[in-house]
Design an enzyme around this catalytic site. Structure first.
Site, PDB file in Angstrom:
ATOM      1  N   ALA A   1       0.765  -1.066  -0.202  1.00 36.58           N
ATOM      2  CA  ALA A   1      -0.138  -0.055   0.120  1.00 36.58           C
ATOM      3  C   ALA A   1       0.794   1.092  -0.004  1.00 36.58           C
ATOM      4  O   ALA A   1       1.998   1.152   0.742  1.00 36.58           O
ATOM      5  CB  ALA A   1      -0.937  -0.054   1.273  1.00 36.58           C
ATOM      6  N   GLY A   2       0.709   2.399  -0.905  1.00 38.97           N
ATOM      7  CA  GLY A   2       1.336   3.406  -0.805  1.00 38.97           C
ATOM      8  C   GLY A   2       0.719   4.526  -1.474  1.00 38.97           C
ATOM      9  O   GLY A   2      -0.213   4.161  -2.464  1.00 38.97           O
ATOM     10  N   ILE A   3       1.037   5.807  -1.277  1.00 42.82           N
ATOM     11  CA  ILE A   3       0.364   6.979  -2.117  1.00 42.82           C
ATOM     12  C   ILE A   3       1.594   7.683  -2.634  1.00 42.82           C
ATOM     13  O   ILE A   3       2.532   7.734  -1.946  1.00 42.82           O
ATOM     14  CB  ILE A   3      -0.510   7.654  -1.122  1.00 42.82           C
ATOM     15  CG1 ILE A   3       0.183   8.191   0.236  1.00 42.82           C
ATOM     16  CG2 ILE A   3      -1.751   6.962  -0.923  1.00 42.82           C
ATOM     17  CD1 ILE A   3      -0.658   9.442   0.894  1.00 42.82           C
TER      18      ILE A   3
ATOM     19  N   TYR B   1       7.333  11.365  -1.117  1.00 43.58           N
ATOM     20  CA  TYR B   1       7.294  10.191  -1.462  1.00 43.58           C
ATOM     21  C   TYR B   1       8.715   9.764  -1.444  1.00 43.58           C
ATOM     22  O   TYR B   1       8.990   8.509  -0.935  1.00 43.58           O
ATOM     23  CB  TYR B   1       6.861  10.135  -3.085  1.00 43.58           C
ATOM     24  CG  TYR B   1       6.890   8.719  -3.502  1.00 43.58           C
ATOM     25  CD1 TYR B   1       5.805   7.999  -3.382  1.00 43.58           C
ATOM     26  CD2 TYR B   1       7.768   8.199  -4.549  1.00 43.58           C
ATOM     27  CE1 TYR B   1       5.717   6.619  -3.943  1.00 43.58           C
ATOM     28  CE2 TYR B   1       7.794   7.077  -4.916  1.00 43.58           C
ATOM     29  CZ  TYR B   1       6.516   6.180  -4.701  1.00 43.58           C
ATOM     30  OH  TYR B   1       6.429   4.879  -5.189  1.00 43.58           O
TER      31      TYR B   1
ATOM     32  N   PRO C   1      11.147  -1.225  -7.076  1.00 46.89           N
ATOM     33  CA  PRO C   1      11.158  -0.944  -8.562  1.00 46.89           C
ATOM     34  C   PRO C   1      11.360   0.375  -9.172  1.00 46.89           C
ATOM     35  O   PRO C   1      11.279   1.428  -8.710  1.00 46.89           O
ATOM     36  CB  PRO C   1       9.615  -1.333  -8.520  1.00 46.89           C
ATOM     37  CG  PRO C   1       9.073  -1.662  -7.130  1.00 46.89           C
ATOM     38  CD  PRO C   1       9.923  -1.074  -6.092  1.00 46.89           C
TER      39      PRO C   1
END
Ligand SMILES: NC(=O)c1ccc[n+]([C@@H]2O[C@H](COP(=O)([O-])OP(=O)(O)OC[C@H]3O[C@@H](n4cnc5c(N)ncnc54)[C@H](O)[C@@H]3O)[C@@H](O)[C@H]2O)c1
Length: 251
Positions: free
Chosen positions: A89-91, A152, A182
């Site tokens: 999960a990430g934003i 981020y 990635p």
């Protein structure tokens, strides 16, 4: 360890997890899909079941410590102990410094860094008890090189360092913990301009298929991966290592 694991994947409804889930669907593992949004979490679980795999779904905000505690109780009572955790999960808050606020910066840290911390805190004691576990954090090359969206980049750098820093805690427990970093992964959010940049700036000239992340995770779940520990596993076509003032291909 039994070949059939309970693998909890956060952000399971997202673009990258489509590839992760598809790869794990055929593995015999039960995938515990978790997402903020119950519908997308259940859609991910249904897609795994449609592909012949085993999956259940839950909704939780990973940034919310109490919600993660409740998730742990629900998962443990309905599915049983979790042997592997994939924090995906990430934003990505596309804000430069000038547009960022302390609140927006903090939310990115809460989801991308405190979220994995909450999940690890909740689920690692069960792995320690079992004497075996796998924790895989999806970081990013943005945390290795820096990135124009500072919340981020900072959160992903923190996640990779959290990974290394927990080696001591998991010493001799049978748990391995790694981050995957990635480069550009083929998800709906990747715009054409970025695809063109990949062709110009990445040695393999290829965008990453989410299934490639799934394949790396599938390997990390095996006993053969027991000595891969504390690593930042780059899947970036060589982009991060390429940096050189004398690189003839950079524009
Ligand atoms: N797509 C890429 O090119 C790329 C590259 C490097 C790293 N990553 C990382 O990989 C992971 C997956 O990326 P993606 O491209 O699939 O993104 P995505 O936006 O498609 O999926 C992210 C998922 O996380 C969920 N989520 C967001 N906040 C949450 C919260 N508080 N609690 C629970 N779930 C929450 C979203 O609902 C969504 O389903 C992210 O951590 C991202 O930072 C992506």
């Amino acid at each position: 360890m039994s070949p059939s694991l309970n693998v909890l994947v956060t952000g399971a409804g997202g673009g990258m997890c489509r590839g992760i889930n598809a790869r794990l669907a055929g593995s015999g593992h039960t995938i515990v899909c978790v997402d903020l949004d119950a519908q997308s979490s259940e859609a991910a679980a249904q897609a795994i079941r449609d592909a012949g795999g085993k999956a259940v779904s839950f909704a939780a905000d990973v940034a919310d410590e109490a919600a993660v505690g409740q998730l742990h109780a629900e998962v443990t009572s309905t599915v049983g102990p979790v042997q592997a955790l994939v924090n995906a999960a990430g934003i990505l808050d596309r804000k430069f410094l000038a547009d960022s606020t302390a609140e927006s910066f903090r939310r990115a840290l809460d989801v991308n860094l405190v979220g994995p911390f909450n999940l690890i805190k909740a689920f690692s004691p069960g792995m320690i008890e079992a004497g075996w576990g796998r924790i895989i954090n999806i970081a990013s090359i943005a945390g290795v090189t820096g990135y124009p969206y500072p919340s981020y980049a900072a959160s992903k750098a923190g996640l990779a360092n959290l990974t290394r820093s927990l080696l001591e805690d998991f010493w001799g427990t049978g748990i391995t913990i790694n981050s995957i970093c990635p480069g550009v992964v083929d998800t709906p959010m990747v715009i054409q301009e970025v695809r063109d940049q990949v062709r110009r700036r990445v040695p393999t000239q290829s965008i990453i298929d989410p299934a490639e992340i799934g394949a790396m995770i599938a390997f990390l779940l095996t006993d053969e991966a027991r000595n891969v520990n504390g690593a930042d596993l780059l899947i970036d076509g060589g982009a991060t290592q390429l940096f050189s003032l004398f690189n003839n291909h950079a524009d």
